[in-house]
Design an enzyme around this catalytic site. Sequence first.
Site, PDB file in Angstrom:
ATOM      1  CG  LEU A  33      17.274 -70.951 -10.953  1.00  0.00           C
ATOM      2  CD1 LEU A  33      16.829 -71.125  -9.504  1.00  0.00           C
ATOM      3  CD2 LEU A  33      17.737 -69.529 -11.208  1.00  0.00           C
ATOM      4  N   GLY A  36      25.878 -71.154 -11.906  1.00  0.00           N
ATOM      5  CA  GLY A  36      26.230 -69.724 -11.892  1.00  0.00           C
ATOM      6  C   GLY A  36      25.246 -68.933 -11.026  1.00  0.00           C
ATOM      7  CG  HIS A  37      21.148 -68.542 -12.196  1.00  0.00           C
ATOM      8  ND1 HIS A  37      20.993 -69.492 -13.186  1.00  0.00           N
ATOM      9  CD2 HIS A  37      20.894 -67.347 -12.784  1.00  0.00           C
ATOM     10  CE1 HIS A  37      20.656 -68.902 -14.303  1.00  0.00           C
ATOM     11  NE2 HIS A  37      20.594 -67.607 -14.113  1.00  0.00           N
ATOM     12  CE  LYS A 149      27.990 -67.011 -19.687  1.00  0.00           C
ATOM     13  NZ  LYS A 149      26.820 -66.233 -19.936  1.00  0.00           N
ATOM     14  CD  GLN A 153      22.397 -58.558 -16.730  1.00  0.00           C
ATOM     15  OE1 GLN A 153      21.557 -58.656 -17.609  1.00  0.00           O
ATOM     16  NE2 GLN A 153      22.593 -59.503 -15.832  1.00  0.00           N
ATOM     17  CG  MET A 184      28.907 -72.951 -14.970  1.00  0.00           C
ATOM     18  SD  MET A 184      28.052 -74.512 -14.803  1.00  0.00           S
ATOM     19  CE  MET A 184      29.228 -75.403 -13.803  1.00  0.00           C
ATOM     20  CB  SER A 186      20.686 -71.572 -19.769  1.00  0.00           C
ATOM     21  OG  SER A 186      20.692 -70.255 -20.216  1.00  0.00           O
ATOM     22  NE  ARG A 187      22.594 -67.468 -25.108  1.00  0.00           N
ATOM     23  CZ  ARG A 187      22.706 -66.410 -25.843  1.00  0.00           C
ATOM     24  NH1 ARG A 187      23.687 -66.313 -26.715  1.00  0.00           N
ATOM     25  NH2 ARG A 187      21.862 -65.426 -25.750  1.00  0.00           N
TER      26      ARG A 187
END
Length: 284
Positions: A33, A36-37, A149, A153, A184, A186-187
């Site tokens: 997390l 963003g989450h 983002k 999806q 933001m 995770s990458r």
Amino acid sequence: MEIINRRQRLASLTRKIRRENKTIGFVPTMGALHQGHLSLVQEARQMSDVVIVSIFVNPTQFNEGSDFKKYPRDLTADAATLSDYQVDYIFAPDENEIYGENFSTYVYVENLTETLEGAARPGHFRGVATVVTILFNTIRPDFAFFGQKDAQQVAVIERLTKDLGFDTEIIVAPTVREDSGLAMSSRNARLTDEEKAAAPIIYRALKEVRSAFNRGERSAAALHDILEKTIESEPLAKIDYIAVVDNTTLEPLERIGENRALVAAAVRFGDVRLIDNIVLDPKQ
Ligand code: PAF
């Protein structure tokens, strides 16, 4: 806050919550997390009586088995973070709980899933649509929260929600950005310092596009050009795709007419592939 592992237990719990006339806000995640989450969780907390966050690294949406294996997993750290955000339940099933023995039913959303991210990641959206359908079916949330983002999806989930008749309102939260403008993800942690300094070019280019649109530019080719030239001005940036498409159907546009347009880019910095987008609304 309670961590639930079993689908049946979650289904009976959510049935009870509905009988009590409480609203359920649901944030699906794969864990790891970041801010963003957490912005989705905050929005869920504000809008709903009960907040459920799922943490499930969904194998069917990964193209490469190695990416799936490498995906960061730390339920203890994620749960500690979520307990600060007044989450009521975490749903953290194991793989067999979602994909039981002889699992063979998938959800395929036509037309929206083969372009843009779908072209780079065959089968990805089939995996996303399938797991989200299973989760919606188990939880039956009043609201489900997704980040802008991942615009494609969002289009896929909105389509399947309508087509399959879920009584769930899809809430789309704005992209959360670092101070540099970098979306933001995770990458971002995998970027070198040099790449990290270069990557904000994507959002700067998208802002150039917005300024041209605000000045009256409606040609998709012209907006595409601005995006391409600006991103290419950064030597470390390698464009994977850029697109100006209808925000709902994801069909390529020649001109921006009455409907909202999605301007999206996927750009590589070294071996890290980043995506970002903006929506242009002619009615605003
Ligand atoms: O956006 C994600 O993290 C995933 O695609 C989702 C929606 C949790 C489905 O696995």
